[in-house]
Design an enzyme around this catalytic site. Sequence first.
Site, short mmCIF file in Angstrom:
data_model
loop_
_atom_site.label_atom_id
_atom_site.label_comp_id
_atom_site.label_asym_id
_atom_site.label_seq_id
_atom_site.Cartn_x
_atom_site.Cartn_y
_atom_site.Cartn_z
N PRO A 89 -6.54 -75.12 76.54
CA PRO A 89 -7.72 -75.84 77.07
C PRO A 89 -8.97 -74.97 77.12
CG PRO A 89 -5.79 -76.33 78.38
CD PRO A 89 -5.38 -75.24 77.44
N CYS A 90 -10.10 -75.59 76.75
CA CYS A 90 -11.35 -74.83 76.65
C CYS A 90 -12.33 -75.13 77.77
CB CYS A 90 -12.03 -75.12 75.31
SG CYS A 90 -12.63 -76.83 75.16
N GLN A 91 -11.96 -76.01 78.72
CA GLN A 91 -12.93 -76.45 79.72
C GLN A 91 -13.58 -75.30 80.47
OE1 GLN A 91 -10.01 -77.82 79.10
NE2 GLN A 91 -9.95 -80.00 79.54
N LEU A 93 -14.06 -72.32 79.33
CA LEU A 93 -14.68 -71.38 78.41
C LEU A 93 -15.86 -71.99 77.68
CD1 LEU A 93 -11.41 -69.99 76.77
CD2 LEU A 93 -12.72 -68.94 78.61
N SER A 94 -15.98 -73.32 77.72
CA SER A 94 -17.00 -74.01 76.95
C SER A 94 -18.37 -73.88 77.61
CB SER A 94 -16.63 -75.49 76.83
OG SER A 94 -17.70 -76.22 76.28
#
Length: 404
Positions: A89-91, A93-94
């Site tokens: 999941p990138c939430q 890091l985005s």
Amino acid sequence: MKNCSFELGLIMQKTPPVNPLKVSALFAGIGGVELGLARSGHETRLLCEWDPSAQSVLKHQFGNIPLVGDVRDLDNLPKETELLTAGFPCQDLSQAGKTVGITGGRSGLVGEVFRLLERHETPHVLLENVPFMLQLDKGAAMRHITSRLENLGYSWAYRVVDSRAFGLPQRRQRVFLLASREWKPEELLFQEDAGDYEIIDHRGRACGFYWTEGVRGLGWAVDAVPTLKGGSTIGIPSPPAIWFPSGLIATPDIRDAERMQGFPTDWTLPAATSGNRNSRWKLVGNAVTVNTAEWIGSCLIRKPQVPTLLPLPFDTFRSWPKAAFGAPGEGRFEMQVSMFPRHRKRVPLERFLKYSPVPLSHRAVSGFTSRLLSGSLNYPDEFMEDLIRHKEKMAPSAPAMPAA
């Protein structure tokens, strides 16, 4: 709904590589990595994905492959696993998220990857995430990930890759990190470099932009759309808009969005029939581009080749470069390669679309135009002229506007 199992077999059927790898996939989403790897001849033996909508797609498209829901419930990997993949999941890091970092509640699940690697002697690893992780907190996420890999005995290399390199009209840049206990990944990942993408004039071409922006940026893309996103946290889809040479301002059909990610039409249809129809946009926006994964799969079966470029040491306590490699006890080095391993010929965006786009609503174009006028962003004058004309055409008192 038609059964896609036979069609999927044809989609995946390619000449098998000399040494195809057996794959276990964590955070599989709707199977972009797995479909791409299959096209390169590799074989997925396990899928792991917690999202119910994504599960419905995986069950329909990969029905013969075991599916685990929560990665935390997975005690071990199948013993035959040779490659572990994880688009974690990138939430956190985005740039569009909360940017709390690699230890955030969602992106921190990458720790499950290392837990399983400690339990299973896995030769190779493939990780995927957003390029903002290279900048966030002066590269803390990459320091954490590469340090953990090196402690487990892996050499690694990563590269930011743009989906446009593989013939798709979507400017989508993602980090792909390949790690191995048997190979030097840099001898596989950096063999191709077609150079930076040529800047083209917007006139006479469809241009994509984020209609939800207008203050900080536009996401402007000539003859392409900006990165497809998963939408809002409350399930509202947020497809990019397209400014057509005719003056039409519209958003693409979900089926064309699937195609922009390299999937066959209606790949995510099982999600619509099993629950929230809007979930299809989220699934497509969070997916890995199939064509890019296919290229990665082709890298995995190449004969190793020592890079000809001069590797450059870099400060690991600052933003990390767009491509680098390292190994236990051997240091970390930048590779000055572009985001375009190839320049596959692309069909112009307007011709790529097979389905009628949806004209942007009066409310949406009004809000976007207002934000754009109040800011200081640069854009073509004729773009604003067409926005205003579109706003007038979409006014409640105006005659209905047909789709393109």
